[in-house]
Design a protein around this motif. Sequence first.
Motif, mmCIF file in Angstrom:
data_model
loop_
_atom_site.group_PDB
_atom_site.id
_atom_site.type_symbol
_atom_site.label_atom_id
_atom_site.label_comp_id
_atom_site.label_asym_id
_atom_site.label_seq_id
_atom_site.Cartn_x
_atom_site.Cartn_y
_atom_site.Cartn_z
ATOM 1 N N PHE A 136 8.499 1.428 -15.546
ATOM 2 C CA PHE A 136 9.722 0.662 -15.719
ATOM 3 C C PHE A 136 9.376 -0.724 -16.271
ATOM 4 N N TYR A 137 10.284 -1.262 -17.085
ATOM 5 C CA TYR A 137 10.128 -2.600 -17.634
ATOM 6 C C TYR A 137 11.486 -3.279 -17.557
ATOM 7 N N SER A 138 11.534 -4.447 -16.950
ATOM 8 C CA SER A 138 12.792 -5.174 -16.779
ATOM 9 C C SER A 138 12.713 -6.549 -17.440
ATOM 10 N N THR A 139 13.866 -6.983 -17.947
ATOM 11 C CA THR A 139 13.956 -8.295 -18.588
ATOM 12 C C THR A 139 15.405 -8.761 -18.564
ATOM 13 N N ASN A 140 15.607 -10.043 -18.717
ATOM 14 C CA ASN A 140 16.955 -10.609 -18.863
ATOM 15 C C ASN A 140 17.214 -11.023 -20.301
ATOM 16 N N ASP A 141 16.205 -10.885 -21.144
ATOM 17 C CA ASP A 141 16.291 -11.285 -22.544
ATOM 18 C C ASP A 141 16.802 -10.108 -23.380
ATOM 19 N N PRO A 142 17.967 -10.232 -24.022
ATOM 20 C CA PRO A 142 18.494 -9.113 -24.822
ATOM 21 C C PRO A 142 17.646 -8.827 -26.068
ATOM 22 N N MET A 143 16.828 -9.766 -26.495
ATOM 23 C CA MET A 143 15.993 -9.564 -27.677
ATOM 24 C C MET A 143 14.629 -8.964 -27.329
ATOM 25 N N ASP A 144 14.337 -8.822 -26.044
ATOM 26 C CA ASP A 144 13.042 -8.298 -25.600
ATOM 27 C C ASP A 144 13.113 -6.765 -25.567
ATOM 28 N N ASP A 145 12.600 -6.140 -26.612
ATOM 29 C CA ASP A 145 12.631 -4.674 -26.733
ATOM 30 C C ASP A 145 11.218 -4.141 -26.497
ATOM 31 N N PRO A 146 10.991 -3.365 -25.427
ATOM 32 C CA PRO A 146 9.636 -2.877 -25.154
ATOM 33 C C PRO A 146 9.132 -1.857 -26.172
ATOM 34 N N ASN A 147 10.006 -1.324 -27.015
ATOM 35 C CA ASN A 147 9.579 -0.356 -28.034
ATOM 36 C C ASN A 147 8.804 -1.028 -29.161
ATOM 37 N N ILE A 148 9.020 -2.347 -29.345
ATOM 38 C CA ILE A 148 8.338 -3.065 -30.426
ATOM 39 C C ILE A 148 6.868 -3.232 -30.049
ATOM 40 N N GLY A 149 6.012 -2.682 -30.867
ATOM 41 C CA GLY A 149 4.577 -2.790 -30.653
ATOM 42 C C GLY A 149 4.049 -1.851 -29.568
ATOM 43 N N SER A 150 4.848 -0.920 -29.112
ATOM 44 C CA SER A 150 4.409 -0.001 -28.055
ATOM 45 C C SER A 150 4.245 1.403 -28.613
ATOM 46 N N SER A 151 3.302 2.133 -28.057
ATOM 47 C CA SER A 151 3.120 3.534 -28.478
ATOM 48 C C SER A 151 3.977 4.472 -27.627
ATOM 49 N N TRP A 152 4.694 3.916 -26.663
ATOM 50 C CA TRP A 152 5.556 4.710 -25.780
ATOM 51 C C TRP A 152 7.009 4.551 -26.185
ATOM 52 N N ASN A 153 7.806 5.548 -25.848
ATOM 53 C CA ASN A 153 9.233 5.503 -26.125
ATOM 54 C C ASN A 153 9.960 5.000 -24.883
ATOM 55 N N TRP A 154 10.538 3.821 -24.974
ATOM 56 C CA TRP A 154 11.250 3.213 -23.850
ATOM 57 C C TRP A 154 12.750 3.437 -24.035
ATOM 58 N N VAL A 155 13.413 3.935 -22.984
ATOM 59 C CA VAL A 155 14.863 4.156 -23.014
ATOM 60 C C VAL A 155 15.497 3.370 -21.870
ATOM 61 N N PRO A 156 16.771 2.991 -22.029
ATOM 62 C CA PRO A 156 17.423 2.237 -20.953
ATOM 63 C C PRO A 156 17.468 3.066 -19.669
ATOM 64 N N ALA A 157 17.123 2.443 -18.562
ATOM 65 C CA ALA A 157 17.168 3.103 -17.259
ATOM 66 C C ALA A 157 18.595 3.030 -16.733
ATOM 67 N N GLN A 158 18.987 4.024 -15.950
ATOM 68 C CA GLN A 158 20.338 4.064 -15.406
ATOM 69 C C GLN A 158 20.341 3.478 -13.994
ATOM 70 N N GLN A 159 21.167 2.455 -13.843
ATOM 71 C CA GLN A 159 21.295 1.826 -12.532
ATOM 72 C C GLN A 159 22.098 2.748 -11.621
ATOM 73 N N VAL A 160 21.701 2.810 -10.351
ATOM 74 C CA VAL A 160 22.406 3.653 -9.397
ATOM 75 C C VAL A 160 23.667 2.934 -8.957
ATOM 76 N N LYS A 161 24.787 3.627 -9.002
ATOM 77 C CA LYS A 161 26.072 3.075 -8.550
ATOM 78 C C LYS A 161 26.421 3.708 -7.219
ATOM 79 N N PRO A 162 26.935 2.926 -6.288
ATOM 80 C CA PRO A 162 27.281 3.496 -4.990
ATOM 81 C C PRO A 162 28.443 4.458 -5.084
ATOM 82 N N GLY A 163 28.349 5.540 -4.263
ATOM 83 C CA GLY A 163 29.447 6.500 -4.177
ATOM 84 C C GLY A 163 30.473 6.001 -3.178
ATOM 85 N N ARG A 164 31.504 6.737 -2.984
ATOM 86 C CA ARG A 164 32.559 6.301 -2.055
ATOM 87 C C ARG A 164 32.323 6.811 -0.674
#
Length: 164
Positions: A136-164
Amino acid sequence: LDAMRETFWRIAGSLQPNPQWKQLYEQTLQQLNNNFMAGINTYYNEVLPSQQAAVQRNIAHNAQLNAQRTAQVNASIEQTRQQIHERSQSHYTPQDAFGDALMGRTAFHDPNSTEGNYHYEQGHPLYTYVNERGEFYSTNDPMDDPNIGSSWNWVPAQQVKPGR
């Protein structure tokens, strides 16, 4: 028996081959052989092909049954997986979310967890990514893309939302 000995020798000496009986024997033997061969030919020409066709139908039927069973097992596995996933979704309650907020962490779905466990990131990042290795890779910077310069494919992680 001693008195009849002469008669018996006369009978034994009078035996002669009968050509008519021998001819009848050979004709009967030939007829039996012909009937036997006709039966074998009938078996090979009529019975055996129909039995082979029945065997082929049985093989095809068994293959179809195996395919159906495999599909049913796969559907059952998928249904169980979906139920586990749904349970893990509904398992995250508003109380869990409140507890995570108090601890300063955010829960994300972990794609590498077969049990539906979560991955927790410290803080409340705006952008979190995960790669195929489960990193996992986390950032608050919208311009910080982990795919740039990486040999791995990074996809957005899904945040868990509480059920009812």
